[in-house]
Every structure is written in C-alpha cells, then in structure tokens.
Design an enzyme around this catalytic site. Structure first.
Site, short mmCIF file in Angstrom:
data_model
loop_
_atom_site.label_atom_id
_atom_site.label_comp_id
_atom_site.label_asym_id
_atom_site.label_seq_id
_atom_site.Cartn_x
_atom_site.Cartn_y
_atom_site.Cartn_z
N GLY A 18 78.12 48.74 -44.50
CA GLY A 18 77.55 49.44 -45.65
C GLY A 18 76.32 50.26 -45.36
O GLY A 18 75.49 50.49 -46.25
N HIS A 21 83.67 60.94 -42.44
CA HIS A 21 84.37 60.61 -41.20
C HIS A 21 83.43 60.90 -40.04
O HIS A 21 82.79 61.96 -40.01
CB HIS A 21 85.66 61.44 -41.07
CG HIS A 21 86.42 61.12 -39.82
ND1 HIS A 21 87.17 59.97 -39.68
CD2 HIS A 21 86.49 61.79 -38.63
CE1 HIS A 21 87.69 59.96 -38.45
NE2 HIS A 21 87.29 61.03 -37.80
#
Ligand code: GRF
Length: 202
Positions: A12, A110
């Site tokens: 996270g 990404h």
C-alpha cells in the site's frame, strides 16, 4: 467531491502516497470512501484503518468460483457508489463486468513505461527483473485507464527513471516507486478531482 475506491493487494505504498497528497492539498475535493483488497494480510488495509477509512477484503479464496468472486467484487465497489476506482498495486485482473460498468473510471499505476515491460506476467518485481535483463537505461511508471486488456488502456501520465549500474530489482523498484509512482498517481487523481482530466463518457 470525488468519491474514490482504492483497490490494493500488498504494502500500500501507493495508497500511502495518495493519503499524503490529500494531506498536502495536491489532491483536493476528493475522498477515499473504501479500500478493498483481495489479500486479507495486505498492509494496505492497515494503512486504511489507521486513517479511519473503511477497509474490506474480498478474496477469491472465499468464493466457490471466479464468477462468484467477480460478482462480489462488483457488489462491494457498487456499494460505495464511487466516481473513480484506483488500482494501486492491485494484482487481480479486473473482470469485464466491472470494466464495462466503470468504463473510463478505473485507473491503474504500472511500474514501467508502457508499452515496455507490461502485459501478462509483468507485475511487481517481475517488471524490474525484465528491465534489468534487457539492459534498458531508462524505465519509469505509467498511469492509464483500465480497459479489457492488461495494461492496454489510454495512457494518462508517465514519468521516466534512470536505471543505475549495480541496480538490483528491489533497488530499482524502490527508485521507481519514490521517483515516479508516488508522484504521478496522486498528480493524476488531483487532476481528475479538479476536472482537468475527464472520466466516464469521453
Ligand atoms: C508496486 O510495484 C506497484 O508499482 C505495483 O504494485 C507494487 C506494490 O505497490 N502496482 P504498493 O506498495 O502496494 O502500492
């Protein structure tokens, strides 16, 4: 107020960068209504709870088959009624039923410069292993809309990062996170919240 759901699978750190950007005013008029993970042990869920944000686990392991999981994930996202779904280190291929319903309202970070080192099999450290194996001198990160393909949606932002001599996949991943991912994902969310980037019907 932009309502967001953030989908996570691991540490996270990108979620953390979003929280920090909200604290600093880089992201205004937006709220994370819920964090959803496919992994009950994801530290990202702890990060959400520490911020008093609803944190839910919807795991494929808890369902008889993939279709049931997909339906449950859609139901959970729908329950929040988000404007935007943010994939931040989410390692689940988003099912078509969700992509169709939230067309141009799902963004992903990404860790490479798409179209390099992306698509099937390129996630997490595997991306940076590919970068080092090929010997490219520049890599980076990309924020894009999510469509039916893997990492094939419209590119919204990219930031380049130099590969350095002696880099290991772990060292390179950290540099790409620090210098690119944690910058451009909050930046794009801020632009969407300010309506400088249009989501939904294009
Ligand atoms: C990072 O490599 C990120 O680029 C990719 O998932 C990994 C973990 O991200 N999308 P996070 O720390 O869980 O945000």
């Amino acid at each position: 107020m932009l309502r967001m759901v953030v989908c996570v699978s691991g540490g996270g750190t990108n979620l953390g960068a979003i929280f920090e950007a909200m604290d600093k005013g880089i992201i205004r008029d937006a709220e994370i209504c819920e964090v959803i993970s496919n992994n009950k042990n994801a530290y990202a869920l702890t990060r959400a709870a520490e911020r008093n944000v609803s944190a839910k686990c919807v795991s494929p392991k808890d369902f008889e088959n993939r279709e049931a999981f997909n339906e449950a994930l859609l139901k959970e996202i729908d329950s929040v009624n988000p404007d935007l779904v943010v994939l931040a280190g989410f390692l689940v291929n988003v099912p078509e039923i969700i992509i169709r319903k939230y067309k141009n309202r799902i963004i992903n970070i990404h860790p490479s410069l798409i179209p390099s080192f992306c698509g099937k099999g390129y996630y997490g450290l595997k991306v940076h292993e590919g970068v080092l194996a090929r010997g490219v001198k520049v890599t980076g990160a990309t924020v894009h809309f999510v469509d039916e393909g893997i990492d094939t949606g419209k590119i919204l932002c990219q930031k380049a990062v130099y590969v350095e001599d002696g880099d290991t996949p772990e060292v390179l991943q950290r540099r790409v996170m620090e210098q690119a991912e944690w910058q451009i994902l909050p930046e794009i969310i801020g632009k969407i919240a300010r309506k400088e980037i249009k989501i939904g019907d294009q």
